[in-house]
Scaffold this motif. Structure first.
Motif, PDB file in Angstrom:
ATOM      1  N   VAL A   4     -11.001  59.351 -28.000  1.00 56.29           N
ATOM      2  CA  VAL A   4     -10.056  58.284 -28.340  1.00 56.29           C
ATOM      3  C   VAL A   4     -10.356  57.063 -27.486  1.00 56.29           C
ATOM      4  O   VAL A   4     -10.538  57.163 -26.268  1.00 56.29           O
ATOM      5  CB  VAL A   4      -8.604  58.743 -28.102  1.00 56.29           C
ATOM      6  CG1 VAL A   4      -7.625  57.603 -28.349  1.00 56.29           C
ATOM      7  CG2 VAL A   4      -8.272  59.941 -28.985  1.00 56.29           C
ATOM      8  N   ASN A   5     -10.425  55.909 -28.101  1.00 59.12           N
ATOM      9  CA  ASN A   5     -10.638  54.657 -27.374  1.00 59.12           C
ATOM     10  C   ASN A   5      -9.292  54.192 -26.829  1.00 59.12           C
ATOM     11  O   ASN A   5      -8.521  53.518 -27.508  1.00 59.12           O
ATOM     12  CB  ASN A   5     -11.248  53.596 -28.293  1.00 59.12           C
ATOM     13  CG  ASN A   5     -11.679  52.357 -27.518  1.00 59.12           C
ATOM     14  OD1 ASN A   5     -11.127  52.046 -26.457  1.00 59.12           O
ATOM     15  ND2 ASN A   5     -12.666  51.647 -28.036  1.00 59.12           N
ATOM     16  N   LEU A   6      -9.021  54.560 -25.594  1.00 57.60           N
ATOM     17  CA  LEU A   6      -7.720  54.259 -24.999  1.00 57.60           C
ATOM     18  C   LEU A   6      -7.510  52.765 -24.811  1.00 57.60           C
ATOM     19  O   LEU A   6      -6.378  52.272 -24.873  1.00 57.60           O
ATOM     20  CB  LEU A   6      -7.588  54.993 -23.660  1.00 57.60           C
ATOM     21  CG  LEU A   6      -7.629  56.522 -23.737  1.00 57.60           C
ATOM     22  CD1 LEU A   6      -7.545  57.119 -22.343  1.00 57.60           C
ATOM     23  CD2 LEU A   6      -6.515  57.058 -24.616  1.00 57.60           C
ATOM     24  N   LEU A   9      -5.692  51.197 -27.520  1.00 60.12           N
ATOM     25  CA  LEU A   9      -4.313  51.630 -27.725  1.00 60.12           C
ATOM     26  C   LEU A   9      -3.352  51.136 -26.646  1.00 60.12           C
ATOM     27  O   LEU A   9      -2.163  50.938 -26.919  1.00 60.12           O
ATOM     28  CB  LEU A   9      -4.248  53.166 -27.780  1.00 60.12           C
ATOM     29  CG  LEU A   9      -5.037  53.827 -28.913  1.00 60.12           C
ATOM     30  CD1 LEU A   9      -4.983  55.344 -28.759  1.00 60.12           C
ATOM     31  CD2 LEU A   9      -4.474  53.415 -30.265  1.00 60.12           C
ATOM     32  N   TYR A  10      -3.855  50.958 -25.431  1.00 63.52           N
ATOM     33  CA  TYR A  10      -2.990  50.617 -24.303  1.00 63.52           C
ATOM     34  C   TYR A  10      -3.440  49.310 -23.654  1.00 63.52           C
ATOM     35  O   TYR A  10      -4.634  49.097 -23.423  1.00 63.52           O
ATOM     36  CB  TYR A  10      -3.015  51.724 -23.252  1.00 63.52           C
ATOM     37  CG  TYR A  10      -2.475  53.050 -23.750  1.00 63.52           C
ATOM     38  CD1 TYR A  10      -1.116  53.347 -23.676  1.00 63.52           C
ATOM     39  CD2 TYR A  10      -3.336  54.000 -24.305  1.00 63.52           C
ATOM     40  CE1 TYR A  10      -0.625  54.557 -24.127  1.00 63.52           C
ATOM     41  CE2 TYR A  10      -2.845  55.217 -24.768  1.00 63.52           C
ATOM     42  CZ  TYR A  10      -1.487  55.494 -24.679  1.00 63.52           C
ATOM     43  OH  TYR A  10      -1.011  56.686 -25.139  1.00 63.52           O
TER      44      TYR A  10
END
Length: 200
Positions: A4-6, A9-10
Motif C-alpha cells: 500500500v502506498n501510504l 493515503l496519509y
C-alpha cells in the motif's frame, strides 16, 4: 501481498509533531514520569513479538539521567517473555497511560537487564527488592494524542465493565483444562486474594 502506498493515503505530520520527538528527557517529561502508574512494554525476538503491562506507585519508572530510565521487574506469571526477548533483541517500546488524561507518552530505546544492587535498592517497594531491573537508553521520547482513549471512552464511568458479563479467570482455566465449576470458583477466589495481597 500488495504494498500500500501510504504516502498517497496519509498527509505528512506537521513540523511541530516532528520536532516534538526527542532523544532525551526534558523537565515536562520528568513531571509525567513522576506521575506515571502504568505503561505497556513492547519487545520482540526471532520467535515473535510481545506486549505486557507494567504498573506501580506513581513514579515507579525512575529517570536515572536525561537519557536513561529504569524500572523494577516484579512477579507476574513467570513467563518472563519480555526479559527473555530483551536478552535476544534489546529494542524496547514503552507506552504510558495516565488515568483521567487524554494523552499518551511513548519511550522507544534499547534496554539491558540489571542486577546492580544499588539500583535494585533504589527501586525497592518497602522491604521488597526486585530480582532484576530494566534499564532503558532512550532513542525517542514523544507524546501522543489521546484520540484512542476518547474513542474507547476509557475513563468514562459508563465504560466500566461488569465483571459478571465476561468469563472469569476460573471459567477460562476450566474451559482449557476441563475442570468443574467448583474448581473454577476456587481459582477465582485465589485470583482475587493474589490481586489484593501478592502484588510484590
Amino acid at each position: 501481498m500488495t504494498t500500500v502506498n501510504l504516502a498517497e493515503l496519509y498527509a505528512p505530520p506537521n513540523e511541530m509533531i516532528v520536532k516534538a520527538v526527542l532523544d532525551h528527557l526534558l523537565p515536562f517529561h520528568l513531571s509525567y514520569l513522576k506521575a506515571a502508574t502504568f505503561f505497556c512494554l513492547a519487545s520482540g525476538s526471532a520467535e515473535g513479538l510481545d506486549a505486557s503491562p507494567r504498573g506501580g506507585a506513581a513514579g515507579f519508572v525512575h529517570a536515572l539521567d536525561h537519557k536513561t530510565v529504569a524500572f523494577a521487574d516484579w512477579p507476574g506469571n513467570n513467563r518472563i517473555a519480555s526479559l527473555s526477548n530483551l536478552q535476544q533483541d534489546d529494542r524496547i517500546g514503552m507506552l504510558f497511560l495516565f488515568p483521567g488524561l487524554d494523552i499518551f507518552m511513548r519511550i522507544n530505546g534499547h534496554a539491558v537487564i540489571s542486577t546492580n544492587a544499588p539500583l535494585l535498592q533504589s527501586l525497592a517497594e518497602g522491604e521488597r527488592l526486585p530480582k532484576t531491573a530494566v534499564v532503558v537508553k532512550i532513542d525517542e521520547v514523544l507524546f501522543h494524542c489521546g484520540k484512542a482513549i476518547k474513542r474507547a471512552k476509557l475513563w468514562h464511568p459508563d465504560a466500566k465493565l461488569d465483571r459478571k458479563t465476561l468469563p472469569s479467570p476460573g471459567d477460562m482455566v476450566a474451559a482449557i483444562t476441563g475442570a468443574d465449576s467448583g474448581t473454577a470458583k476456587a481459582i477465582d477466589e485465589g485470583y482475587d486474594t493474589a490481586m489484593r495481597g501478592q502484588l510484590y
